[in-house]
Write a protein that holds these residues in place. Structure first.
Motif, PDB file in Angstrom:
ATOM      1  N   ILE A 176       1.087  -1.203   0.060  1.00  0.00           N
ATOM      2  CA  ILE A 176      -0.110   0.045  -0.216  1.00  0.00           C
ATOM      3  C   ILE A 176       0.951   1.198   0.045  1.00  0.00           C
ATOM      4  CG2 ILE A 176      -1.580   0.964   1.405  1.00  0.00           C
ATOM      5  CD1 ILE A 176      -3.166  -1.322   2.470  1.00  0.00           C
ATOM      6  N   LEU A 177       1.540   1.209   0.974  1.00  0.00           N
ATOM      7  CA  LEU A 177       2.841   1.878   0.773  1.00  0.00           C
ATOM      8  C   LEU A 177       4.026   2.272  -0.461  1.00  0.00           C
ATOM      9  CD1 LEU A 177       5.213   1.639   4.236  1.00  0.00           C
ATOM     10  CD2 LEU A 177       2.696   3.857   3.757  1.00  0.00           C
ATOM     11  N   VAL A 178       4.102   1.726  -1.609  1.00  0.00           N
ATOM     12  CA  VAL A 178       4.534   1.828  -2.253  1.00  0.00           C
ATOM     13  C   VAL A 178       3.293   1.728  -3.360  1.00  0.00           C
ATOM     14  CG1 VAL A 178       5.460   0.596  -4.524  1.00  0.00           C
ATOM     15  CG2 VAL A 178       6.466  -0.301  -2.121  1.00  0.00           C
ATOM     16  N   LEU A 179       2.035   2.048  -3.336  1.00  0.00           N
ATOM     17  CA  LEU A 179       1.153   1.893  -4.802  1.00  0.00           C
ATOM     18  C   LEU A 179       0.967   4.082  -4.400  1.00  0.00           C
ATOM     19  CD1 LEU A 179      -0.972   0.694  -6.323  1.00  0.00           C
ATOM     20  CD2 LEU A 179      -2.480   0.824  -4.292  1.00  0.00           C
ATOM     21  N   GLN A 180       0.844   4.023  -2.732  1.00  0.00           N
ATOM     22  CA  GLN A 180       0.642   5.531  -2.873  1.00  0.00           C
ATOM     23  C   GLN A 180       1.317   6.721  -2.876  1.00  0.00           C
ATOM     24  OE1 GLN A 180       1.094   8.082  -0.285  1.00  0.00           O
ATOM     25  NE2 GLN A 180       3.315   6.679   0.128  1.00  0.00           N
TER      26      GLN A 180
ATOM     27  N   MET B 158       9.519  17.537  -1.198  1.00  0.00           N
ATOM     28  CA  MET B 158       8.784  16.394  -1.465  1.00  0.00           C
ATOM     29  C   MET B 158       9.223  15.158  -0.427  1.00  0.00           C
ATOM     30  SD  MET B 158       9.156  16.702  -5.743  1.00  0.00           S
ATOM     31  CE  MET B 158       7.744  15.192  -5.261  1.00  0.00           C
ATOM     32  N   SER B 159       8.225  15.312   0.464  1.00  0.00           N
ATOM     33  CA  SER B 159       8.562  13.772   1.248  1.00  0.00           C
ATOM     34  C   SER B 159       7.819  12.179   0.607  1.00  0.00           C
ATOM     35  CB  SER B 159       7.700  14.251   2.168  1.00  0.00           C
ATOM     36  OG  SER B 159       6.335  13.353   2.329  1.00  0.00           O
ATOM     37  N   PRO B 160       8.638  11.200   0.970  1.00  0.00           N
ATOM     38  CA  PRO B 160       7.961  10.022   0.417  1.00  0.00           C
ATOM     39  C   PRO B 160       6.519   9.622   0.425  1.00  0.00           C
ATOM     40  CG  PRO B 160       9.985   9.459   1.733  1.00  0.00           C
ATOM     41  CD  PRO B 160       9.066  11.085   2.524  1.00  0.00           C
ATOM     42  N   LEU B 161       5.378  10.350   1.544  1.00  0.00           N
ATOM     43  CA  LEU B 161       4.629  10.375   1.397  1.00  0.00           C
ATOM     44  C   LEU B 161       3.611  11.006   0.075  1.00  0.00           C
ATOM     45  CD1 LEU B 161       3.711  10.305   5.554  1.00  0.00           C
ATOM     46  CD2 LEU B 161       3.372   8.795   4.028  1.00  0.00           C
ATOM     47  N   ASN B 162       4.337  12.406  -0.368  1.00  0.00           N
ATOM     48  CA  ASN B 162       3.903  12.950  -1.351  1.00  0.00           C
ATOM     49  C   ASN B 162       3.894  12.143  -2.716  1.00  0.00           C
ATOM     50  OD1 ASN B 162       5.783  15.933   0.080  1.00  0.00           O
ATOM     51  ND2 ASN B 162       3.409  15.945   0.406  1.00  0.00           N
ATOM     52  N   VAL B 163       2.667  13.342  -3.793  1.00  0.00           N
ATOM     53  CA  VAL B 163       2.366  12.756  -4.942  1.00  0.00           C
ATOM     54  C   VAL B 163       4.037  12.985  -5.109  1.00  0.00           C
ATOM     55  CG1 VAL B 163       1.296  12.946  -7.111  1.00  0.00           C
ATOM     56  CG2 VAL B 163      -0.087  13.189  -5.062  1.00  0.00           C
ATOM     57  N   HIS B 164       4.978  12.586  -6.275  1.00  0.00           N
ATOM     58  CA  HIS B 164       5.780  12.435  -6.758  1.00  0.00           C
ATOM     59  C   HIS B 164       6.123  12.571  -8.639  1.00  0.00           C
ATOM     60  CE1 HIS B 164       7.783  11.727  -3.224  1.00  0.00           C
ATOM     61  NE2 HIS B 164       8.921  12.645  -3.634  1.00  0.00           N
ATOM     62  N   VAL B 165       5.331  12.948  -9.037  1.00  0.00           N
ATOM     63  CA  VAL B 165       4.850  13.454 -10.137  1.00  0.00           C
ATOM     64  C   VAL B 165       5.142  14.830 -10.338  1.00  0.00           C
ATOM     65  CG1 VAL B 165       3.038  13.916 -12.102  1.00  0.00           C
ATOM     66  CG2 VAL B 165       2.719  12.297 -10.577  1.00  0.00           C
ATOM     67  N   ASN B 166       5.893  15.063 -11.555  1.00  0.00           N
ATOM     68  CA  ASN B 166       6.582  17.118 -11.466  1.00  0.00           C
ATOM     69  C   ASN B 166       5.618  17.065 -12.429  1.00  0.00           C
ATOM     70  OD1 ASN B 166       9.695  15.824 -11.039  1.00  0.00           O
ATOM     71  ND2 ASN B 166       8.227  16.594  -8.924  1.00  0.00           N
TER      72      ASN B 166
END
Length: 219
Positions: A48-52, A99-107
């Motif tokens: 779930i963490l990797v998915l999010q 950007m933390s690991p919990l943020n959306v990482h699309v630029n």
């Protein structure tokens, strides 16, 4: 329905296979139900963490040649005047988003126009909020000239954990405001470099929402 960015497809499949094998081995080699249940639970949490991390929510960017929208989700950690050494070679304004690991990482492209410069730099892996990470870390630098002739730079900067920067910008290509311009794994920073006369509309500590929030107005 969660939208997943295409950069995550392979990693999600690999993660699923690895976790499946681990659970299969635990069930096969162990006769302890509590251990099997614990491993299954931990596997679900990890997946779930990797998915999010690879989620790609639909955003609705405001359109305007002279507005600058956030290229990434995260926390605004700096707004400062800098001496930009790579492209402009003069004093500019810089907004930095962590950007933390919990943020959306699309630029996403902060302005519309034409890509005038796109360059990758190998480098170190200082923590993303370190003041020198902008010039010492692995990074990309992209400059887009908007229809009014104003040039804006955005930089993807690797952090202590990030080991993969993906940049889609090619010199001469069209930049669509709010469209995907890259992706970073797994925790990092994005800088936006603007002219000194830009009207900044945010402050340090604000939460940026990539592809939607207006950071500044250009003159």
């Amino acid at each position: 329905m969660i939208r997943i960015h295409h950069e995550g497809f392979r990693i999600l499949l690999q993660t699923l296979v690895i976790l499946g094998l681990i659970n299969f081995l635990v069930i096969w080699l162990s006769d302890m139900e509590w251990l099997e249940n614990s491993v299954l639970f931990l596997s679900l949490v990890v997946y779930i963490l990797v998915l999010q991390f690879f989620r790609n929510p639909k955003r609705f960017p405001p359109q305007g040649d002279d507005i600058v929208i956030a290229p990434a989700d995260g926390k605004i950690v700096a707004i400062e005047e800098i001496e930009e050494p790579e492209y402009f070679k003069k004093k500019m304004l810089q907004i930095s988003i962590f950007m933390s690991p919990l943020n959306v990482h699309v630029n996403r492209y902060p302005v519309p126009g034409t890509v005038k410069y796109s360059q990758y730099h190998a480098g170190a892996y200082l923590v993303a909020w370190h003041p020198k990470s902008s010039t010492l870390n692995e990074r990309t630098a992209v400059v887009v000239e908007n229809p009014s002739g104003v040039e804006v730079m955005h930089k993807q900067i690797a952090g202590a954990v990030a080991r993969r920067i993906i940049n889609y910008a090619k010199v001469g290509s069209k930049a669509i405001q709010g469209a995907d311009c890259g992706f970073i794994r797994f925790g990092s920073r994005v800088d936006i470099v603007l002219p000194l006369d830009a009207n900044i509309l945010v402050k340090v500590g604000d939460k940026a929402r990539g592809g939607e929030q207006i950071l500044a107005e250009l003159k």
